[in-house]
Scaffold this motif. Structure first.
Motif, short mmCIF file in Angstrom:
data_model
loop_
_atom_site.label_atom_id
_atom_site.label_comp_id
_atom_site.label_asym_id
_atom_site.label_seq_id
_atom_site.Cartn_x
_atom_site.Cartn_y
_atom_site.Cartn_z
N ASN A 1 -4.75 -0.80 -11.18
CA ASN A 1 -4.46 0.23 -12.16
C ASN A 1 -5.59 1.25 -12.21
OD1 ASN A 1 -2.10 -1.18 -12.88
ND2 ASN A 1 -3.22 -2.37 -14.43
N SER A 2 -5.32 2.37 -12.82
CA SER A 2 -6.33 3.43 -12.98
C SER A 2 -7.02 3.73 -11.66
CB SER A 2 -7.36 3.02 -14.04
OG SER A 2 -6.74 2.75 -15.27
N LEU A 3 -6.24 3.90 -10.64
CA LEU A 3 -6.80 4.10 -9.31
C LEU A 3 -7.58 5.40 -9.22
CD1 LEU A 3 -3.81 2.71 -7.27
CD2 LEU A 3 -6.19 1.95 -7.04
N LYS A 4 -8.62 5.36 -8.41
CA LYS A 4 -9.50 6.50 -8.21
C LYS A 4 -9.50 6.87 -6.72
CE LYS A 4 -12.64 4.67 -11.74
NZ LYS A 4 -14.04 4.23 -12.02
N PRO A 5 -9.83 8.11 -6.42
CA PRO A 5 -9.90 8.49 -4.99
C PRO A 5 -10.83 7.59 -4.18
CG PRO A 5 -9.90 10.45 -6.35
CD PRO A 5 -9.99 9.27 -7.29
N GLY B 1 0.82 -1.20 0.00
CA GLY B 1 0.00 0.00 0.00
C GLY B 1 0.85 1.25 0.00
N GLY B 2 0.18 2.38 -0.20
CA GLY B 2 0.90 3.64 -0.22
C GLY B 2 0.03 4.75 -0.75
N LEU B 3 0.67 5.87 -1.02
CA LEU B 3 -0.01 7.04 -1.55
C LEU B 3 0.27 7.14 -3.04
CD1 LEU B 3 -1.51 9.76 -1.20
CD2 LEU B 3 0.71 10.78 -0.65
N VAL B 4 -0.78 7.30 -3.81
CA VAL B 4 -0.63 7.38 -5.26
C VAL B 4 -1.64 8.39 -5.80
CG1 VAL B 4 -2.23 5.48 -5.69
CG2 VAL B 4 -0.47 6.01 -7.38
N GLN B 5 -1.30 9.02 -6.89
CA GLN B 5 -2.22 9.96 -7.52
C GLN B 5 -3.28 9.21 -8.32
OE1 GLN B 5 0.20 12.72 -9.80
NE2 GLN B 5 0.21 14.17 -8.09
N ALA B 6 -4.39 9.83 -8.50
CA ALA B 6 -5.45 9.24 -9.31
C ALA B 6 -4.91 8.90 -10.69
CB ALA B 6 -6.62 10.21 -9.43
N GLY B 7 -5.28 7.73 -11.16
CA GLY B 7 -4.78 7.23 -12.44
C GLY B 7 -3.54 6.38 -12.32
N GLY B 8 -2.96 6.37 -11.14
CA GLY B 8 -1.75 5.59 -10.92
C GLY B 8 -2.03 4.13 -10.61
#
Length: 121
Positions: free
Chosen positions: A81-85, A8-15
């Motif tokens: 993939n394509s992560l969303k908030p 886990g971690g912090l990622v920007q949307a779309g990451g």
């Protein structure tokens, strides 16, 4: 059996992120990933049967998440993939004692400690 989730971690949307769940012994049974967002109930994300030949995804992650397993390494992976908030949550892996894929957390006997995924907008 003990399950250890990581990735886990912090990622920007779309990451993207890849979670791993390592078991302390061989787990020739259904494995699942669940998530729980703050203030919400735990929800089913995806599960995979013992051989990896059968999977089932929550509608909210279909086409974006992929589960896989390496039984030789006692490990289950969740490629996101394509992560969303709205994917922000604590993700936990779980092991079912029994055959077949189930979506209810009550069907899973063993749980890992969870790993936090945070998706920023």
């Amino acid at each position: 059996v003990q399950l250890q989730a990581s990735g886990g971690g912090l990622v920007q949307a779309g990451g993207s992120l890849r979670l791993s769940c390592v078991a302390s012994r061989r787990t020739f049974t259904t494995m699942g990933w669940f998530r729980q967002a703050p203030g919400k109930e735990r929800e089913f994300v995806v599960a995979i049967n013992w051989s990896g030949g059968s999977t089932e995804y929550a509608d909210s992650v279909k086409g974006r998440f992929t589960i896989s397993r390496d039984n030789a390494q006692n490990t289950v992976y969740l490629q996101m993939n394509s992560l969303k908030p709205e994917d922000t949550a604590v993700y936990s892996c779980a092991m079912r004692v029994g055959v077949g894929i189930r979506k209810s957390p009550d069907e899973y006997a063993y749980w890992g400690q969870g790993t936090l995924v945070t998706v920023s907008s």
